[in-house]
Scaffold this motif. Structure first.
Motif, PDB file in Angstrom:
ATOM      1  N   LEU A   1       1.031  -1.139   0.095  1.00 19.08           N
ATOM      2  CA  LEU A   1       0.241  -0.075  -0.224  1.00 19.08           C
ATOM      3  C   LEU A   1       0.400   1.297  -0.181  1.00 19.08           C
ATOM      4  O   LEU A   1       1.102   2.163  -0.575  1.00 19.08           O
ATOM      5  CB  LEU A   1      -1.441   0.076   1.051  1.00 19.08           C
ATOM      6  CG  LEU A   1      -2.086   0.986   1.987  1.00 19.08           C
ATOM      7  CD1 LEU A   1      -2.842   1.002   0.141  1.00 19.08           C
ATOM      8  CD2 LEU A   1      -2.517   0.617   2.653  1.00 19.08           C
ATOM      9  N   ILE A   2       2.187   0.972   0.717  1.00 19.26           N
ATOM     10  CA  ILE A   2       2.699   2.667   1.139  1.00 19.26           C
ATOM     11  C   ILE A   2       3.494   3.006  -0.376  1.00 19.26           C
ATOM     12  O   ILE A   2       3.430   4.083  -1.010  1.00 19.26           O
ATOM     13  CB  ILE A   2       3.653   1.948   2.694  1.00 19.26           C
ATOM     14  CG1 ILE A   2       3.308   2.127   3.276  1.00 19.26           C
ATOM     15  CG2 ILE A   2       4.882   3.155   1.785  1.00 19.26           C
ATOM     16  CD1 ILE A   2       3.913   1.662   4.177  1.00 19.26           C
ATOM     17  N   VAL A   3       3.966   1.393  -0.690  1.00 16.78           N
ATOM     18  CA  VAL A   3       5.098   2.208  -2.479  1.00 16.78           C
ATOM     19  C   VAL A   3       3.622   2.044  -3.483  1.00 16.78           C
ATOM     20  O   VAL A   3       4.187   3.044  -4.064  1.00 16.78           O
ATOM     21  CB  VAL A   3       4.765   0.023  -2.950  1.00 16.78           C
ATOM     22  CG1 VAL A   3       5.294   0.650  -4.263  1.00 16.78           C
ATOM     23  CG2 VAL A   3       5.858   0.012  -2.003  1.00 16.78           C
ATOM     24  N   SER A   4       2.435   1.778  -3.157  1.00 16.83           N
ATOM     25  CA  SER A   4       1.343   1.908  -4.335  1.00 16.83           C
ATOM     26  C   SER A   4       0.734   3.834  -3.793  1.00 16.83           C
ATOM     27  O   SER A   4       1.094   4.324  -4.926  1.00 16.83           O
ATOM     28  CB  SER A   4       0.276   1.326  -4.321  1.00 16.83           C
ATOM     29  OG  SER A   4       0.625   0.095  -4.563  1.00 16.83           O
ATOM     30  N   VAL A   5       1.114   4.277  -3.021  1.00 14.13           N
ATOM     31  CA  VAL A   5       0.347   5.391  -2.236  1.00 14.13           C
ATOM     32  C   VAL A   5       1.398   6.342  -3.200  1.00 14.13           C
ATOM     33  O   VAL A   5       1.339   7.469  -3.887  1.00 14.13           O
ATOM     34  CB  VAL A   5       0.234   5.775  -1.373  1.00 14.13           C
ATOM     35  CG1 VAL A   5      -0.378   7.290  -0.750  1.00 14.13           C
ATOM     36  CG2 VAL A   5      -1.482   5.186  -0.759  1.00 14.13           C
ATOM     37  N   CYS A   6       2.774   5.495  -2.437  1.00 12.42           N
ATOM     38  CA  CYS A   6       4.139   6.419  -3.307  1.00 12.42           C
ATOM     39  C   CYS A   6       4.213   7.039  -3.894  1.00 12.42           C
ATOM     40  O   CYS A   6       3.864   7.859  -5.036  1.00 12.42           O
ATOM     41  CB  CYS A   6       5.499   6.747  -2.131  1.00 12.42           C
ATOM     42  SG  CYS A   6       6.980   7.549  -2.978  1.00 12.42           S
ATOM     43  N   TRP A   7       4.024   6.166  -5.029  1.00 11.26           N
ATOM     44  CA  TRP A   7       3.912   6.163  -6.457  1.00 11.26           C
ATOM     45  C   TRP A   7       2.440   6.901  -7.448  1.00 11.26           C
ATOM     46  O   TRP A   7       2.952   7.340  -8.284  1.00 11.26           O
ATOM     47  CB  TRP A   7       3.585   4.651  -7.473  1.00 11.26           C
ATOM     48  CG  TRP A   7       4.630   4.761  -9.316  1.00 11.26           C
ATOM     49  CD1 TRP A   7       3.405   4.793  -9.489  1.00 11.26           C
ATOM     50  CD2 TRP A   7       5.433   4.751  -9.769  1.00 11.26           C
ATOM     51  NE1 TRP A   7       3.770   4.763 -11.058  1.00 11.26           N
ATOM     52  CE2 TRP A   7       5.503   4.506 -10.546  1.00 11.26           C
ATOM     53  CE3 TRP A   7       6.567   4.601  -8.940  1.00 11.26           C
ATOM     54  CZ2 TRP A   7       6.348   4.900 -11.793  1.00 11.26           C
ATOM     55  CZ3 TRP A   7       8.063   4.990  -9.244  1.00 11.26           C
ATOM     56  CH2 TRP A   7       7.244   5.177 -11.293  1.00 11.26           C
TER      57      TRP A   7
ATOM     58  N   ARG B   1       8.773  10.299  -5.654  1.00 16.01           N
ATOM     59  CA  ARG B   1       9.981   9.975  -6.288  1.00 16.01           C
ATOM     60  C   ARG B   1      11.506   9.160  -5.866  1.00 16.01           C
ATOM     61  O   ARG B   1      12.418   9.439  -6.384  1.00 16.01           O
ATOM     62  CB  ARG B   1      10.206  10.901  -8.110  1.00 16.01           C
ATOM     63  CG  ARG B   1       9.033  11.148  -8.701  1.00 16.01           C
ATOM     64  CD  ARG B   1       9.105   9.971  -9.505  1.00 16.01           C
ATOM     65  NE  ARG B   1       7.771  10.590 -10.326  1.00 16.01           N
ATOM     66  CZ  ARG B   1       6.602   9.695 -10.761  1.00 16.01           C
ATOM     67  NH1 ARG B   1       6.421   8.780  -9.317  1.00 16.01           N
ATOM     68  NH2 ARG B   1       5.538   9.761 -11.085  1.00 16.01           N
ATOM     69  N   ASP B   2      11.478   9.887  -4.585  1.00 21.05           N
ATOM     70  CA  ASP B   2      12.343   9.453  -4.012  1.00 21.05           C
ATOM     71  C   ASP B   2      13.150   7.670  -3.986  1.00 21.05           C
ATOM     72  O   ASP B   2      12.076   6.894  -4.128  1.00 21.05           O
ATOM     73  CB  ASP B   2      12.454   9.294  -2.124  1.00 21.05           C
ATOM     74  CG  ASP B   2      13.499   9.322  -1.823  1.00 21.05           C
ATOM     75  OD1 ASP B   2      14.933   8.941  -1.746  1.00 21.05           O
ATOM     76  OD2 ASP B   2      13.389  10.081  -0.363  1.00 21.05           O
ATOM     77  N   ARG B   3      13.884   7.612  -5.146  1.00 20.57           N
ATOM     78  CA  ARG B   3      14.277   6.404  -5.281  1.00 20.57           C
ATOM     79  C   ARG B   3      15.110   5.446  -4.020  1.00 20.57           C
ATOM     80  O   ARG B   3      14.711   4.485  -4.480  1.00 20.57           O
ATOM     81  CB  ARG B   3      15.406   6.471  -6.224  1.00 20.57           C
ATOM     82  CG  ARG B   3      15.271   6.787  -7.852  1.00 20.57           C
ATOM     83  CD  ARG B   3      15.974   6.987  -8.887  1.00 20.57           C
ATOM     84  NE  ARG B   3      15.737   7.374  -9.837  1.00 20.57           N
ATOM     85  CZ  ARG B   3      15.022   7.405 -10.537  1.00 20.57           C
ATOM     86  NH1 ARG B   3      14.673   5.717 -10.844  1.00 20.57           N
ATOM     87  NH2 ARG B   3      15.082   7.800 -11.851  1.00 20.57           N
TER      88      ARG B   3
ATOM     89  N   ALA C   1      13.483   1.999  -3.054  1.00 16.05           N
ATOM     90  CA  ALA C   1      13.939   1.458  -2.681  1.00 16.05           C
ATOM     91  C   ALA C   1      14.036  -0.008  -1.507  1.00 16.05           C
ATOM     92  O   ALA C   1      13.715  -1.009  -1.728  1.00 16.05           O
ATOM     93  CB  ALA C   1      15.718   1.431  -2.953  1.00 16.05           C
ATOM     94  N   GLU C   2      13.927   0.929  -0.658  1.00 15.05           N
ATOM     95  CA  GLU C   2      13.761   0.769   0.766  1.00 15.05           C
ATOM     96  C   GLU C   2      12.043  -0.288   1.072  1.00 15.05           C
ATOM     97  O   GLU C   2      12.373  -1.256   1.381  1.00 15.05           O
ATOM     98  CB  GLU C   2      13.678   1.316   1.557  1.00 15.05           C
ATOM     99  CG  GLU C   2      13.457   0.960   2.943  1.00 15.05           C
ATOM    100  CD  GLU C   2      14.198   2.745   4.515  1.00 15.05           C
ATOM    101  OE1 GLU C   2      13.945   2.353   5.230  1.00 15.05           O
ATOM    102  OE2 GLU C   2      14.732   3.026   4.125  1.00 15.05           O
ATOM    103  N   LEU C   3      11.349   0.425   0.562  1.00 16.33           N
ATOM    104  CA  LEU C   3      10.100  -0.041   0.499  1.00 16.33           C
ATOM    105  C   LEU C   3      10.420  -1.354  -0.155  1.00 16.33           C
ATOM    106  O   LEU C   3       9.783  -2.328   0.932  1.00 16.33           O
ATOM    107  CB  LEU C   3       9.079   0.993  -0.152  1.00 16.33           C
ATOM    108  CG  LEU C   3       8.570   1.825   0.930  1.00 16.33           C
ATOM    109  CD1 LEU C   3       7.724   2.912   0.278  1.00 16.33           C
ATOM    110  CD2 LEU C   3       8.023   1.756   2.659  1.00 16.33           C
TER     111      LEU C   3
ATOM    112  N   ALA D   1      10.193  -7.158   0.119  1.00 21.33           N
ATOM    113  CA  ALA D   1      10.436  -7.847  -0.318  1.00 21.33           C
ATOM    114  C   ALA D   1      11.010  -9.042   0.932  1.00 21.33           C
ATOM    115  O   ALA D   1      10.597 -10.625   0.725  1.00 21.33           O
ATOM    116  CB  ALA D   1      11.881  -8.462  -1.327  1.00 21.33           C
ATOM    117  N   GLU D   2      11.230  -8.879   1.664  1.00 22.37           N
ATOM    118  CA  GLU D   2      11.685  -9.719   3.273  1.00 22.37           C
ATOM    119  C   GLU D   2      10.269  -9.902   3.790  1.00 22.37           C
ATOM    120  O   GLU D   2      10.255 -10.688   4.208  1.00 22.37           O
ATOM    121  CB  GLU D   2      12.616  -8.627   4.112  1.00 22.37           C
ATOM    122  CG  GLU D   2      12.737  -9.862   5.366  1.00 22.37           C
ATOM    123  CD  GLU D   2      12.991  -7.510   6.678  1.00 22.37           C
ATOM    124  OE1 GLU D   2      12.918  -8.663   8.067  1.00 22.37           O
ATOM    125  OE2 GLU D   2      14.458  -7.293   6.006  1.00 22.37           O
ATOM    126  N   ALA D   3       9.567  -9.355   3.821  1.00 21.67           N
ATOM    127  CA  ALA D   3       7.697  -9.564   3.586  1.00 21.67           C
ATOM    128  C   ALA D   3       7.366 -11.178   3.627  1.00 21.67           C
ATOM    129  O   ALA D   3       6.615 -11.955   3.738  1.00 21.67           O
ATOM    130  CB  ALA D   3       6.589  -8.383   4.601  1.00 21.67           C
TER     131      ALA D   3
END
Length: 177
Positions: free
Chosen positions: A10-16, A21-23, A27-29, A34-36
């Motif tokens: 959800l955070i990745v989607s909302v951010c996008w 655009r903070d790469r 990348a951290e998200l 991936a870890e989850a």
């Protein structure tokens, strides 16, 4: 775990969508997601181990679930056991008990480790630890910690209520002198 995975997505989607655009943040998200996912896969492997392994399919599933050099640590054995020694131990157990069930009470996942709290139930149907078959229904608890990498169990630490099981078999447990 599913909440963590959903939240990361959800955070990745909302951010996008919002134009983030903070790469580095993206990348951290993505790494968190991936870890989850890996932790969820590891959790599923341990759940399957306890729900699917039986006397009849132990050899097959041990090979499927475990790395060829998987190491088991089970007190009171001071030394880690390799796969062959562990297989002998489990086969001896299954030859002495029938109707073995493992009920997972709790699973905790962190990185490549999964900790399981388990209740074990079995019927004592053959000689075990010098005690002839009693036909008794036994129950004891265990805690196992699995280390998983690339979808296979690499190592396992287990401690179980050995004295509780022995008491149910009528074996007197005395403190070491």
């Amino acid at each position: 775990m599913n909440r963590r995975l959903a939240a990361a997505g959800l955070i990745v989607s909302v951010c996008w969508i919002s134009g983030c655009r903070d790469r580095a943040a993206m990348a951290e998200l993505a790494a968190m997601k991936a870890e989850a996912q890996i932790e969820e896969q590891n959790r599923a492997i341990v759940s399957r181990w306890f729900s699917e392994v039986t006397r009849e399919n132990f050899d097959q599933l041990f090979g499927e679930f475990s790395a060829a050099d998987c190491v088991q640590r089970m007190p009171p054995n001071a030394e880690p056991m390799g796969p062959d020694e562990f297989k002998r131990l489990v086969k001896d157990f299954y030859s002495a008990f029938s109707e073995v069930t493992h009920t997972v009470e709790d699973l905790v996942t962190e990185g490549d480790r999964v900790a399981a709290s388990v209740s074990v139930r079995a019927v004592h149907t053959s000689e075990f630890l010098g005690v002839p078959a009693t036909g008794k229904d036994l129950e004891w608890t265990a805690i196992a910690i699995f280390r998983i990498s690339d979808g296979t169990i690499q190592g396992r630490w287990e401690i179980h209520d050995d004295s509780g099981m022995k008491r149910q078999l009528g074996i007197e447990c005395r403190p070491r002198e």
